[in-house]
Design a protein around this motif. Structure first.
Motif, PDB file in Angstrom:
ATOM      1  N   GLU A  48       0.846  -1.187   0.000  1.00  0.00           N
ATOM      2  CA  GLU A  48       0.000   0.000   0.000  1.00  0.00           C
ATOM      3  C   GLU A  48       0.884   1.240   0.000  1.00  0.00           C
ATOM      4  OE1 GLU A  48      -3.880  -0.489   2.464  1.00  0.00           O
ATOM      5  OE2 GLU A  48      -2.309  -1.527   3.591  1.00  0.00           O
ATOM      6  N   ILE A  49       0.764   2.037  -1.062  1.00  0.00           N
ATOM      7  CA  ILE A  49       1.560   3.256  -1.187  1.00  0.00           C
ATOM      8  C   ILE A  49       0.630   4.427  -1.467  1.00  0.00           C
ATOM      9  CG2 ILE A  49       3.342   4.465  -2.512  1.00  0.00           C
ATOM     10  CD1 ILE A  49       4.583   1.746  -3.120  1.00  0.00           C
ATOM     11  N   ASP A  50       0.682   5.427  -0.593  1.00  0.00           N
ATOM     12  CA  ASP A  50      -0.022   6.684  -0.811  1.00  0.00           C
ATOM     13  C   ASP A  50       1.027   7.771  -1.010  1.00  0.00           C
ATOM     14  OD1 ASP A  50      -2.482   5.480  -0.440  1.00  0.00           O
ATOM     15  OD2 ASP A  50      -2.592   5.982   1.688  1.00  0.00           O
ATOM     16  N   ALA A  51       0.836   8.630  -1.992  1.00  0.00           N
ATOM     17  CA  ALA A  51       1.816   9.673  -2.277  1.00  0.00           C
ATOM     18  C   ALA A  51       1.123  10.990  -2.565  1.00  0.00           C
ATOM     19  CB  ALA A  51       2.694   9.277  -3.467  1.00  0.00           C
ATOM     20  N   LEU A  52       1.657  12.055  -1.991  1.00  0.00           N
ATOM     21  CA  LEU A  52       1.233  13.419  -2.299  1.00  0.00           C
ATOM     22  C   LEU A  52       2.468  14.153  -2.794  1.00  0.00           C
ATOM     23  CD1 LEU A  52      -1.005  15.826  -0.296  1.00  0.00           C
ATOM     24  CD2 LEU A  52       1.282  16.546  -0.937  1.00  0.00           C
ATOM     25  N   CYS A  53       2.417  14.638  -4.023  1.00  0.00           N
ATOM     26  CA  CYS A  53       3.615  15.241  -4.610  1.00  0.00           C
ATOM     27  C   CYS A  53       3.210  16.167  -5.752  1.00  0.00           C
ATOM     28  CB  CYS A  53       4.602  14.174  -5.083  1.00  0.00           C
ATOM     29  SG  CYS A  53       3.837  12.760  -5.916  1.00  0.00           S
ATOM     30  N   LEU A  54       4.223  16.746  -6.385  1.00  0.00           N
ATOM     31  CA  LEU A  54       3.984  17.731  -7.440  1.00  0.00           C
ATOM     32  C   LEU A  54       3.826  17.088  -8.809  1.00  0.00           C
ATOM     33  CD1 LEU A  54       3.791  20.863  -7.734  1.00  0.00           C
ATOM     34  CD2 LEU A  54       6.231  20.829  -8.319  1.00  0.00           C
ATOM     35  N   THR A  55       4.621  16.021  -9.083  1.00  0.00           N
ATOM     36  CA  THR A  55       4.574  15.394 -10.406  1.00  0.00           C
ATOM     37  C   THR A  55       4.618  13.867 -10.394  1.00  0.00           C
ATOM     38  OG1 THR A  55       6.986  15.441 -10.656  1.00  0.00           O
ATOM     39  CG2 THR A  55       5.756  17.351 -11.493  1.00  0.00           C
ATOM     40  N   SER A  56       5.056  13.238  -9.346  1.00  0.00           N
ATOM     41  CA  SER A  56       5.279  11.787  -9.213  1.00  0.00           C
ATOM     42  C   SER A  56       6.545  11.299  -9.912  1.00  0.00           C
ATOM     43  CB  SER A  56       4.068  10.965  -9.698  1.00  0.00           C
ATOM     44  OG  SER A  56       4.015  10.819 -11.100  1.00  0.00           O
ATOM     45  N   VAL A  57       7.457  12.189 -10.283  1.00  0.00           N
ATOM     46  CA  VAL A  57       8.724  11.782 -10.901  1.00  0.00           C
ATOM     47  C   VAL A  57       9.516  10.865  -9.967  1.00  0.00           C
ATOM     48  CG1 VAL A  57      10.980  12.583 -11.689  1.00  0.00           C
ATOM     49  CG2 VAL A  57       8.932  13.783 -12.416  1.00  0.00           C
ATOM     50  N   SER A  58       9.689  11.288  -8.719  1.00  0.00           N
ATOM     51  CA  SER A  58      10.488  10.504  -7.773  1.00  0.00           C
ATOM     52  C   SER A  58       9.867   9.136  -7.526  1.00  0.00           C
ATOM     53  CB  SER A  58      10.634  11.255  -6.448  1.00  0.00           C
ATOM     54  OG  SER A  58      11.342  12.462  -6.617  1.00  0.00           O
ATOM     55  N   VAL A  68      -2.336   8.356  -5.531  1.00  0.00           N
ATOM     56  CA  VAL A  68      -1.470   9.515  -5.722  1.00  0.00           C
ATOM     57  C   VAL A  68      -2.311  10.785  -5.788  1.00  0.00           C
ATOM     58  CG1 VAL A  68       0.344  10.551  -7.129  1.00  0.00           C
ATOM     59  CG2 VAL A  68       0.124   8.057  -7.046  1.00  0.00           C
ATOM     60  N   LEU A  69      -1.937  11.760  -4.971  1.00  0.00           N
ATOM     61  CA  LEU A  69      -2.545  13.091  -5.006  1.00  0.00           C
ATOM     62  C   LEU A  69      -1.597  14.054  -5.713  1.00  0.00           C
ATOM     63  CD1 LEU A  69      -3.994  13.424  -1.386  1.00  0.00           C
ATOM     64  CD2 LEU A  69      -5.337  13.418  -3.501  1.00  0.00           C
ATOM     65  N   LEU A  70      -2.100  14.731  -6.750  1.00  0.00           N
ATOM     66  CA  LEU A  70      -1.306  15.675  -7.532  1.00  0.00           C
ATOM     67  C   LEU A  70      -2.105  16.969  -7.704  1.00  0.00           C
ATOM     68  CD1 LEU A  70      -0.152  13.225 -10.347  1.00  0.00           C
ATOM     69  CD2 LEU A  70       1.290  14.119  -8.523  1.00  0.00           C
ATOM     70  N   PRO A  71      -1.430  18.089  -7.957  1.00  0.00           N
ATOM     71  CA  PRO A  71      -2.163  19.339  -8.176  1.00  0.00           C
ATOM     72  C   PRO A  71      -3.068  19.262  -9.399  1.00  0.00           C
ATOM     73  CG  PRO A  71       0.151  19.782  -7.747  1.00  0.00           C
ATOM     74  CD  PRO A  71       0.026  18.304  -7.960  1.00  0.00           C
ATOM     75  N   SER A  72      -4.187  19.925  -9.308  1.00  0.00           N
ATOM     76  CA  SER A  72      -5.123  19.987 -10.425  1.00  0.00           C
ATOM     77  C   SER A  72      -4.562  20.852 -11.552  1.00  0.00           C
ATOM     78  CB  SER A  72      -6.447  20.580  -9.947  1.00  0.00           C
ATOM     79  OG  SER A  72      -7.277  20.908 -11.043  1.00  0.00           O
ATOM     80  N   ARG A  73      -4.933  20.519 -12.770  1.00  0.00           N
ATOM     81  CA  ARG A  73      -4.544  21.326 -13.933  1.00  0.00           C
ATOM     82  C   ARG A  73      -5.287  22.656 -13.962  1.00  0.00           C
ATOM     83  NH1 ARG A  73      -6.204  19.328 -19.571  1.00  0.00           N
ATOM     84  NH2 ARG A  73      -6.013  21.557 -19.912  1.00  0.00           N
ATOM     85  N   VAL A  90      -4.442   1.332  -9.168  1.00  0.00           N
ATOM     86  CA  VAL A  90      -3.745   2.616  -9.161  1.00  0.00           C
ATOM     87  C   VAL A  90      -4.781   3.714  -9.353  1.00  0.00           C
ATOM     88  CG1 VAL A  90      -1.911   4.008 -10.179  1.00  0.00           C
ATOM     89  CG2 VAL A  90      -1.739   1.512 -10.222  1.00  0.00           C
ATOM     90  N   ALA A  91      -4.761   4.703  -8.454  1.00  0.00           N
ATOM     91  CA  ALA A  91      -5.749   5.783  -8.539  1.00  0.00           C
ATOM     92  C   ALA A  91      -5.077   7.131  -8.338  1.00  0.00           C
ATOM     93  CB  ALA A  91      -6.840   5.581  -7.484  1.00  0.00           C
ATOM     94  N   PHE A  92      -5.565   8.127  -9.070  1.00  0.00           N
ATOM     95  CA  PHE A  92      -5.061   9.495  -8.965  1.00  0.00           C
ATOM     96  C   PHE A  92      -6.228  10.417  -8.603  1.00  0.00           C
ATOM     97  CE2 PHE A  92      -2.158   7.332 -11.758  1.00  0.00           C
ATOM     98  CZ  PHE A  92      -0.908   7.857 -11.462  1.00  0.00           C
ATOM     99  N   ARG A  93      -5.940  11.423  -7.775  1.00  0.00           N
ATOM    100  CA  ARG A  93      -6.904  12.467  -7.463  1.00  0.00           C
ATOM    101  C   ARG A  93      -6.192  13.812  -7.568  1.00  0.00           C
ATOM    102  NH1 ARG A  93     -12.277  11.762  -7.182  1.00  0.00           N
ATOM    103  NH2 ARG A  93     -12.524  13.076  -5.339  1.00  0.00           N
ATOM    104  N   ALA A  94      -6.980  14.857  -7.877  1.00  0.00           N
ATOM    105  CA  ALA A  94      -6.425  16.195  -8.081  1.00  0.00           C
ATOM    106  C   ALA A  94      -6.677  17.076  -6.866  1.00  0.00           C
ATOM    107  CB  ALA A  94      -7.053  16.835  -9.316  1.00  0.00           C
TER     108      ALA A  94
END
Length: 302
Positions: free
Chosen positions: A122-132, A158-163, A213-217
């Motif tokens: 289980e991996i949860d990530a909050l970041c700017l782009t997910s590059v790392s 993964v939580l990323l900034p909205s466009r 795998v799920a993404f939210r903005a």
């Protein structure tokens, strides 16, 4: 030295299969952990190691860099021989009250790889782009394909900034500049997210692993990055802004930006003390609250 590890001459080298740099790293790692190579001891020169393993020096350098990234070696360079880390038995312990922060490129990959040893990842990530995160997941994916790891289930959120927001950073120094930085960030966000999603979902067909795998903005630019691993670890870093110049569309543009791959990760592990346990628990509460309330659907497209 054990005869099977004795140096060989050029003719003998050509008569046996050449090892890969990862095999060289595996052998040297085993020697360090077994105590054959002691803390503080100088390693043989790269030339001697190349002779011993029957490989080119480039493969030796790659192997030494892997061990340096795992904090088993220090002073890895083209000059003097590397040195076994002062306490290789403890250097793998990234977490805990005494753990020192390390750059994301150094700290994240081994912790992600360790997380993939669990039956349910289980991996949860909050970041700017997910590059790392995309880079760090490369190693456990390699081990899965090599048959060294086989989790039954993998869940990644993964939580990323909205466009749809104006990013706080990266942002041009000149506020009158056009939206090239925003467009470049969006392209990178989408590309890295697509690669991450594709590589993980491929495990379904290739290895029969249950993967989601799920993404939210997010409606804001996160000033920090956070990785939560298997419910027991939290890796936290600040995005530290600097002023720099980059070439975009063949023009130089001054901007305020953060090098996320170099952000210093602070590590916390549940069960290693009240401070760490509380931080991990609160980080999960914070992430879940964002996921379930103000985040929105994220599409990894234009």
């Amino acid at each position: 030295m054990d005869p099977k590890h004795a140096s060989v001459n050029g003719r003998e080298r050509s008569q046996r299969p050449q090892k890969t740099h990862r095999e060289v790293a595996d052998e040297l790692r085993a020697r360090i952990r077994s105590g054959r190579l002691r803390a503080g001891q100088r390693m043989p020169t790269q030339a001697k190691l190349a002779d011993e393993f029957g490989v080119e020096r480039g493969a030796v350098r790659q192997a030494l860099r892997i061990l340096q990234s795992e904090h088993l070696l220090t002073n890895v360079s083209k000059g003097a021989p590397a040195t076994v880390a002062p306490d290789p038995g403890l250097t793998g312990a990234l977490t805990g009250p005494a753990a020192l922060p390390m750059p994301t490129t150094v700290a994240l990959a081994p912790r992600i790889a360790a997380a993939f040893a669990a039956p349910h990842v289980e991996i949860d990530a909050l970041c700017l782009t997910s590059v790392s995160l995309t880079l760090a997941i490369g190693e456990p994916l390699r081990r899965i394909h090599a048959g060294q790891l086989k989790p039954a289930k993998v869940d990644v959120r993964v939580l990323l900034p909205s466009r749809d927001i104006d990013l706080a950073f990266p942002t041009p120094v000149d506020p009158s500049a056009d939206g090239r930085l925003q467009r470049r960030w969006l392209a990178q966000r989408n590309a890295q997210g697509q690669v991450l999603k594709h590589n993980l979902l491929a495990l379904r067909s290739t290895h029969g692993i249950d993967v989601r795998v799920a993404f939210r903005a997010l409606p804001f630019t996160p000033p920090v990055k956070l990785y939560l691993l298997n419910g027991t670890e939290a890796l936290f870093a600040y995005y530290t802004l600097t002023r720099r110049e980059a070439e975009i569309d063949q023009e130089h543009l001054e901007m305020y930006d953060a090098e996320g791959t170099q952000s210093m990760l602070f590590a916390f592990e549940q069960g290693t003390g009240l401070r760490d346990t509380t931080f991990v628990e609160q980080s999960h509460l914070w992430f879940n609250a964002l996921w379930e309330t103000i985040s929105s659907e994220l599409l990894l497209t234009g």
